[in-house]
Enzyme design. Structure first.
Site, PDB file in Angstrom:
ATOM      1  N   LYS A 228       7.515  -4.485  -1.535  1.00  0.00           N
ATOM      2  CA  LYS A 228       6.768  -3.912  -0.421  1.00  0.00           C
ATOM      3  C   LYS A 228       7.625  -3.965   0.837  1.00  0.00           C
ATOM      4  CE  LYS A 228       2.169  -3.675   1.609  1.00  0.00           C
ATOM      5  NZ  LYS A 228       0.778  -4.163   1.573  1.00  0.00           N
ATOM      6  N   ASP A 259       5.597   1.499  -5.612  1.00  0.00           N
ATOM      7  CA  ASP A 259       4.348   1.861  -4.953  1.00  0.00           C
ATOM      8  C   ASP A 259       4.673   2.837  -3.831  1.00  0.00           C
ATOM      9  OD1 ASP A 259       2.155   1.794  -2.995  1.00  0.00           O
ATOM     10  OD2 ASP A 259       1.331   0.190  -4.229  1.00  0.00           O
ATOM     11  N   HIS A 286       2.746   2.891  -8.754  1.00  0.00           N
ATOM     12  CA  HIS A 286       1.467   2.800  -8.078  1.00  0.00           C
ATOM     13  C   HIS A 286       1.392   4.001  -7.153  1.00  0.00           C
ATOM     14  CE1 HIS A 286       0.442  -1.771  -8.599  1.00  0.00           C
ATOM     15  NE2 HIS A 286       0.437  -1.089  -9.732  1.00  0.00           N
ATOM     16  N   ASP A 294      -0.789   1.586   7.047  1.00  0.00           N
ATOM     17  CA  ASP A 294      -1.628   1.355   5.869  1.00  0.00           C
ATOM     18  C   ASP A 294      -0.996   2.017   4.650  1.00  0.00           C
ATOM     19  OD1 ASP A 294      -3.542   0.923   4.001  1.00  0.00           O
ATOM     20  OD2 ASP A 294      -5.170   1.906   5.072  1.00  0.00           O
TER      21      ASP A 294
END
Length: 418
Positions: A228, A259, A286, A294
């Site tokens: 992330k 992701d 993902h 966000d």
């Protein structure tokens, strides 16, 4: 003329249009039918889970909104997933976080969780023709803090190592039960809100923790590790960055999870597919949508999703890339969010499968770059949506916007009870 008759007529016209550029639409639909999407359970209840430890939030994630109808227990969540199954074509999977165990009202700490806490999930999934995937859960716990597997405090680090080992054991039992490998994702939020002078220390601790976790080999589950860019309140430094997991995944031959919301907004996730396929065994996706800070908005049929799907198809990698969803929007109807996200993802892959790749590769090999670019542009206007409507009819699901009414009715039925 009835809607289905119009769909059939439009489909026949679309078949002719695509055949003219060398695309077999019937074969395309067969491929689309086989694409499985791992549906994330946490959209149904805003990432709350069913522990009795209390949902403490934090850990770099946050679900916003308070739309009525949230699933409050296992039965309600399962009912929601069953409804989602009626809105989308194909056979799919369900992705569970550890906090969604069937704990029977008892307090079960995360270093105590066992396969028995997911027996009812396995049985239910078999009844509903779903395969299960799994995730360890590092956030929302008194021992989460800013650091878990990378925590210098050995007692805390050992707690999370034990938790993750147990999650792998649960995944193994799931895979064995369903006779299909369960894919287990590891994402930890570990990081720092402000400047750290110990980047190397934390990453060396995370590497050591992962080595301990992966020490035991399993045959019925597959590991994947997720990076992330940053988490909420952990903006300056993330221990498990993309560089870290890319290196670890290549070295240890583990799947790396990409992701779409975990990178810079202008960074192409599609571009990473070909590189990862060369150096890691498989890829976990993902599919999500980032909006500023966000990372988890509802998936739309936007350029990023289409580019990702097309790149996977162009790389002939549908058998090497596992597709999952990851978003949680509590500001709109949660079943509607599922339907939009799943259908949009399927539409993106349909567009990829309908691409005249043989002709495009021929043009490229011959140095005919004008022709390649022209065909790419013209293909955008071909009637892919007529093929999509026919896919819906074949799967006996709502065509076009008709699913809105189905969801509205379901909302009326369940909101009064919740």
């Amino acid at each position: 003329m009835k809607k289905n008759e119009l769909v059939q007529k439009s489909y026949e016209i679309a078949k002719e249009r695509y055949a003219a550029i060398g695309v077999d639409v019937d074969a395309t639909l067969e491929k689309l039918q086989k694409i499985q999407i791992s549906i994330h359970c946490w959209q149904a209840d805003d990432v709350t889970g069913f522990e009795n430890l209390g949902n403490l939030g934090g850990g770099g994630i946050q679900a916003t909104g308070n739309y009525p109808g949230k699933a409050r227990n296992i039965d309600e969540l399962r009912a929601d997933i069953e409804k989602v199954q009626t809105l989308v074509g194909g056979k799919h999977r369900l992705n569970l976080h550890e906090i969604y165990g069937d704990f029977g009202g008892k307090v079960v700490d995360r270093d105590e969780v066992e396969p028995s806490h997911f027996t009812s999930w396995m049985q239910w999934a078999k009844e509903k023709d779903l395969k299960l995937d799994f995730n360890s859960t590092s956030f929302g716990h008194p021992k989460s803090g800013d650091l878990t597997l990378a925590n210098p405090d050995k007692s805390i680090r050992d707690f999370w190592i034990e938790h993750t080992k147990r999650c792998r054991a649960i995944s193994e039992e799931m895979g064995k039960f369903q006779n299909d490998p369960c894919i287990m994702n590891i994402w930890v939020h570990d990081g720092s809100k402000d400047i750290t002078v110990n980047r190397y220390l934390y990453r060396s601790l995370l590497e050591n923790s992962l080595d301990q976790i992966f020490a035991k080999e399993y045959k019925n589950m597959k590991d994947c590790i997720e990076s992330k860019l940053f988490g909420i309140a952990l903006e300056s430094y993330t221990v498990g960055s993309h560089d870290f997991y890319l290196g670890y995944g290549a070295k240890k031959q583990k799947m790396v999870t990409l992701d779409m919301g975990h990178f810079h907004l202008t960074e192409s996730v599609a571009d990473k597919i070909s590189s990862l396929l060369l150096f890691t065994p498989e890829i976990m996706l993902h599919v999500s949508r980032a909006v500023r800070w966000d990372s988890d908005h509802v998936v739309l049929l936007n350029d990023e999703t289409i580019d990702l799907a097309k790149e996977i198809v162009r790389a002939d990698a549908l058998d090497k890339v596992h597709i999952g969803l990851d978003f949680f929007d509590a500001s709109i109807n949660r079943i509607g969010a599922y339907a939009i996200g799943i259908r949009s993802t399927q539409k993106a892959f349909l567009q990829g499968l309908l691409e005249p790749i043989a002709k495009l590769r021929e043009y490229e090999a011959n140095g005919q770059y004008f022709e390649r670019l022209a065909l790419l542009e013209e293909a955008k206007g071909l009637p892919w949506n007529a093929v999509w409507d026919y896919f819906c009819v074949k799967n006996n699901i709502a065509v076009g916007e008709d699913y809105i009414g189905e969801i509205q009715q379901y909302e009326k039925d369940v909101t009064s009870k919740r």
